[in-house]
Design an enzyme around this catalytic site. Structure first.
Site, PDB file in Angstrom:
ATOM      1  N   ASP A  98       0.827  -1.205   0.000  1.00  0.00           N
ATOM      2  CA  ASP A  98       0.000   0.000   0.000  1.00  0.00           C
ATOM      3  C   ASP A  98       0.865   1.259   0.000  1.00  0.00           C
ATOM      4  O   ASP A  98       0.759   2.106  -0.872  1.00  0.00           O
ATOM      5  CB  ASP A  98      -0.986   0.006   1.188  1.00  0.00           C
ATOM      6  CG  ASP A  98      -0.320  -0.231   2.542  1.00  0.00           C
ATOM      7  OD1 ASP A  98       0.923  -0.418   2.598  1.00  0.00           O
ATOM      8  OD2 ASP A  98      -1.041  -0.234   3.557  1.00  0.00           O
ATOM      9  N   ASP A 101       6.987   3.835   3.683  1.00  0.00           N
ATOM     10  CA  ASP A 101       7.323   4.977   4.535  1.00  0.00           C
ATOM     11  C   ASP A 101       8.819   4.914   4.824  1.00  0.00           C
ATOM     12  O   ASP A 101       9.630   5.351   4.022  1.00  0.00           O
ATOM     13  CB  ASP A 101       6.461   4.898   5.797  1.00  0.00           C
ATOM     14  CG  ASP A 101       6.649   6.076   6.734  1.00  0.00           C
ATOM     15  OD1 ASP A 101       7.249   7.081   6.322  1.00  0.00           O
ATOM     16  OD2 ASP A 101       6.183   6.004   7.896  1.00  0.00           O
ATOM     17  N   LYS A 129       6.047   7.276   0.008  1.00  0.00           N
ATOM     18  CA  LYS A 129       6.129   8.421   0.923  1.00  0.00           C
ATOM     19  C   LYS A 129       7.594   8.586   1.306  1.00  0.00           C
ATOM     20  O   LYS A 129       8.127   7.832   2.097  1.00  0.00           O
ATOM     21  CB  LYS A 129       5.255   8.136   2.151  1.00  0.00           C
ATOM     22  CG  LYS A 129       4.977   9.317   3.019  1.00  0.00           C
ATOM     23  CD  LYS A 129       3.841   9.053   3.988  1.00  0.00           C
ATOM     24  CE  LYS A 129       4.263   8.224   5.182  1.00  0.00           C
ATOM     25  NZ  LYS A 129       3.227   8.176   6.230  1.00  0.00           N
ATOM     26  N   PHE A 150       0.376  11.545   7.431  1.00  0.00           N
ATOM     27  CA  PHE A 150      -0.186  10.221   7.685  1.00  0.00           C
ATOM     28  C   PHE A 150      -1.473  10.073   6.889  1.00  0.00           C
ATOM     29  O   PHE A 150      -2.387  10.879   7.009  1.00  0.00           O
ATOM     30  CB  PHE A 150      -0.432   9.978   9.178  1.00  0.00           C
ATOM     31  CG  PHE A 150      -0.579   8.514   9.456  1.00  0.00           C
ATOM     32  CD1 PHE A 150       0.544   7.697   9.566  1.00  0.00           C
ATOM     33  CD2 PHE A 150      -1.842   7.931   9.550  1.00  0.00           C
ATOM     34  CE1 PHE A 150       0.424   6.328   9.760  1.00  0.00           C
ATOM     35  CE2 PHE A 150      -1.965   6.564   9.750  1.00  0.00           C
ATOM     36  CZ  PHE A 150      -0.829   5.761   9.862  1.00  0.00           C
ATOM     37  N   LEU A 151      -1.514   9.034   6.063  1.00  0.00           N
ATOM     38  CA  LEU A 151      -2.616   8.867   5.121  1.00  0.00           C
ATOM     39  C   LEU A 151      -3.537   7.729   5.525  1.00  0.00           C
ATOM     40  O   LEU A 151      -3.088   6.715   6.066  1.00  0.00           O
ATOM     41  CB  LEU A 151      -2.060   8.601   3.717  1.00  0.00           C
ATOM     42  CG  LEU A 151      -1.022   9.599   3.199  1.00  0.00           C
ATOM     43  CD1 LEU A 151      -0.605   9.244   1.777  1.00  0.00           C
ATOM     44  CD2 LEU A 151      -1.557  11.020   3.244  1.00  0.00           C
ATOM     45  N   ASP A 157      -4.897   2.375   7.039  1.00  0.00           N
ATOM     46  CA  ASP A 157      -5.628   2.593   8.282  1.00  0.00           C
ATOM     47  C   ASP A 157      -4.842   3.460   9.250  1.00  0.00           C
ATOM     48  O   ASP A 157      -3.642   3.669   9.106  1.00  0.00           O
ATOM     49  CB  ASP A 157      -5.914   1.265   8.978  1.00  0.00           C
ATOM     50  CG  ASP A 157      -4.636   0.669   9.586  1.00  0.00           C
ATOM     51  OD1 ASP A 157      -3.646   0.539   8.849  1.00  0.00           O
ATOM     52  OD2 ASP A 157      -4.631   0.387  10.793  1.00  0.00           O
ATOM     53  N   ARG A 163      -9.886   2.595   7.156  1.00  0.00           N
ATOM     54  CA  ARG A 163      -9.304   1.799   6.085  1.00  0.00           C
ATOM     55  C   ARG A 163     -10.225   1.701   4.864  1.00  0.00           C
ATOM     56  O   ARG A 163      -9.778   1.597   3.731  1.00  0.00           O
ATOM     57  CB  ARG A 163      -9.049   0.379   6.616  1.00  0.00           C
ATOM     58  CG  ARG A 163      -8.044  -0.401   5.789  1.00  0.00           C
ATOM     59  CD  ARG A 163      -8.029  -1.864   6.195  1.00  0.00           C
ATOM     60  NE  ARG A 163      -7.402  -2.170   7.469  1.00  0.00           N
ATOM     61  CZ  ARG A 163      -6.093  -2.188   7.687  1.00  0.00           C
ATOM     62  NH1 ARG A 163      -5.272  -1.858   6.728  1.00  0.00           N
ATOM     63  NH2 ARG A 163      -5.610  -2.519   8.863  1.00  0.00           N
TER      64      ARG A 163
HETATM   65  P1  IMP Z   1       7.681   1.309   6.843  1.00  0.00           P
HETATM   66  O1  IMP Z   1       8.350   0.100   7.385  1.00  0.00           O
HETATM   67  O2  IMP Z   1       7.934   2.532   7.656  1.00  0.00           O
HETATM   68  O3  IMP Z   1       7.947   1.551   5.383  1.00  0.00           O
HETATM   69  O4  IMP Z   1       6.142   1.056   7.069  1.00  0.00           O
HETATM   70  C1  IMP Z   1       5.341   0.647   6.060  1.00  0.00           C
HETATM   71  C2  IMP Z   1       4.015   0.221   6.612  1.00  0.00           C
HETATM   72  O5  IMP Z   1       3.536   1.116   7.597  1.00  0.00           O
HETATM   73  C3  IMP Z   1       3.013   0.233   5.491  1.00  0.00           C
HETATM   74  O6  IMP Z   1       2.900  -1.047   4.951  1.00  0.00           O
HETATM   75  C4  IMP Z   1       1.750   0.676   6.156  1.00  0.00           C
HETATM   76  O7  IMP Z   1       1.044  -0.444   6.600  1.00  0.00           O
HETATM   77  C5  IMP Z   1       2.220   1.489   7.357  1.00  0.00           C
HETATM   78  N1  IMP Z   1       2.176   2.932   7.058  1.00  0.00           N
HETATM   79  C6  IMP Z   1       3.196   3.749   6.763  1.00  0.00           C
HETATM   80  N2  IMP Z   1       2.776   4.994   6.515  1.00  0.00           N
HETATM   81  C7  IMP Z   1       1.440   4.954   6.627  1.00  0.00           C
HETATM   82  C8  IMP Z   1       0.412   5.944   6.466  1.00  0.00           C
HETATM   83  O8  IMP Z   1       0.640   7.122   6.140  1.00  0.00           O
HETATM   84  N3  IMP Z   1      -0.851   5.509   6.671  1.00  0.00           N
HETATM   85  C9  IMP Z   1      -1.155   4.229   6.996  1.00  0.00           C
HETATM   86  N4  IMP Z   1      -0.239   3.280   7.148  1.00  0.00           N
HETATM   87  C10 IMP Z   1       1.051   3.638   6.978  1.00  0.00           C
HETATM   88 MG    MG Z   2       1.250  -2.136   4.764  1.00  0.00          MG
END
Ligand code: IMP
Ligand code: MG
Length: 177
Positions: A98, A101, A129, A150-151, A157, A163
């Protein structure tokens, strides 16, 4: 809804981009009998729309990793909580996420799936992002690039809430994000 939300991606914008990605993936994966692996839970809506935008049927599976608890910050500790069930050795695999981050979740899952020795392993994410990226992960197909915030909605969600909104909104989580 939270007190402060801002529409980021409306239904038309999402549908148009998913159709474009579907056309691109149809060209790239034609004749390869790929497996699309969605990362639960966030990717389920994107994946459902994406596979129906393809010009041919594909096999679908899911994997789940836990990193974010109920909040909005990654704990940094990631583990697989639902394993892929189809054998991936020798298959052309597209990992569908999805939102990326910090990149920790995807980096972990990419290595996890690569160890299964697929013929190819590529990544498709709806939203890139970039602001807080810690690990560079190769993103082969990207729906949208957003700077930060934060989206929620379209599978994303906030503590399991919001969600199922059909559009993507930025919410003020009060976390100084
Ligand atoms: P990362 O390990 O920081 O890249 O986290 C990725 C995961 O965190 C994604 O698969 C999402 O499930 C969740 N996540 C990161 N940013 C957002 C956001 O802005 N909204 C909702 N879920 C997020
Ligand atoms: Mg995810």
């Amino acid at each position: 809804m939270e007190s402060r939300t801002r529409l980021i991606l409306d239904r038309e914008t999402l549908a148009r981009r998913v159709a474009e990605l579907g056309a691109q993936l149809s060209r790239d994966y034609r004749g390869l009998d790929p497996v699309f692996v969605g990362i639960l839970k966030g990717a389920f809506i994107f994946l459902a729309d994406l596979v129906r935008a393809l010009e041919f049927p594909v096999e679908v599976d899911f994997v789940r990793a836990a990193s974010y608890g109920a909040g909005t910050e990654s704990s940094g500790v990631i583990r697989v909580t639902k394993e892929v069930e189809l054998p991936l050795a020798g298959r052309h695999v597209l990992l569908v996420e999805d939102i990326v981050d910090m990149g920790l979740t995807l980096d972990f899952l990419r290595r996890h799936l690569a160890a299964k020795e697929p013929a190819s392993l590529k990544i498709c994410c709806l939203i890139d992002k970039r602001e807080r990226r810690q690990v560079e992960v190769p993103l082969d197909y990207v729906g949208f690039v957003v700077p930060g915030g934060f989206l929620v909605g379209y599978g994303l969600d906030c503590g399991e809430k919001l969600r199922t909104l059909p559009e993507v909104y930025a919410v003020d989580t009060g976390g100084g994000d």
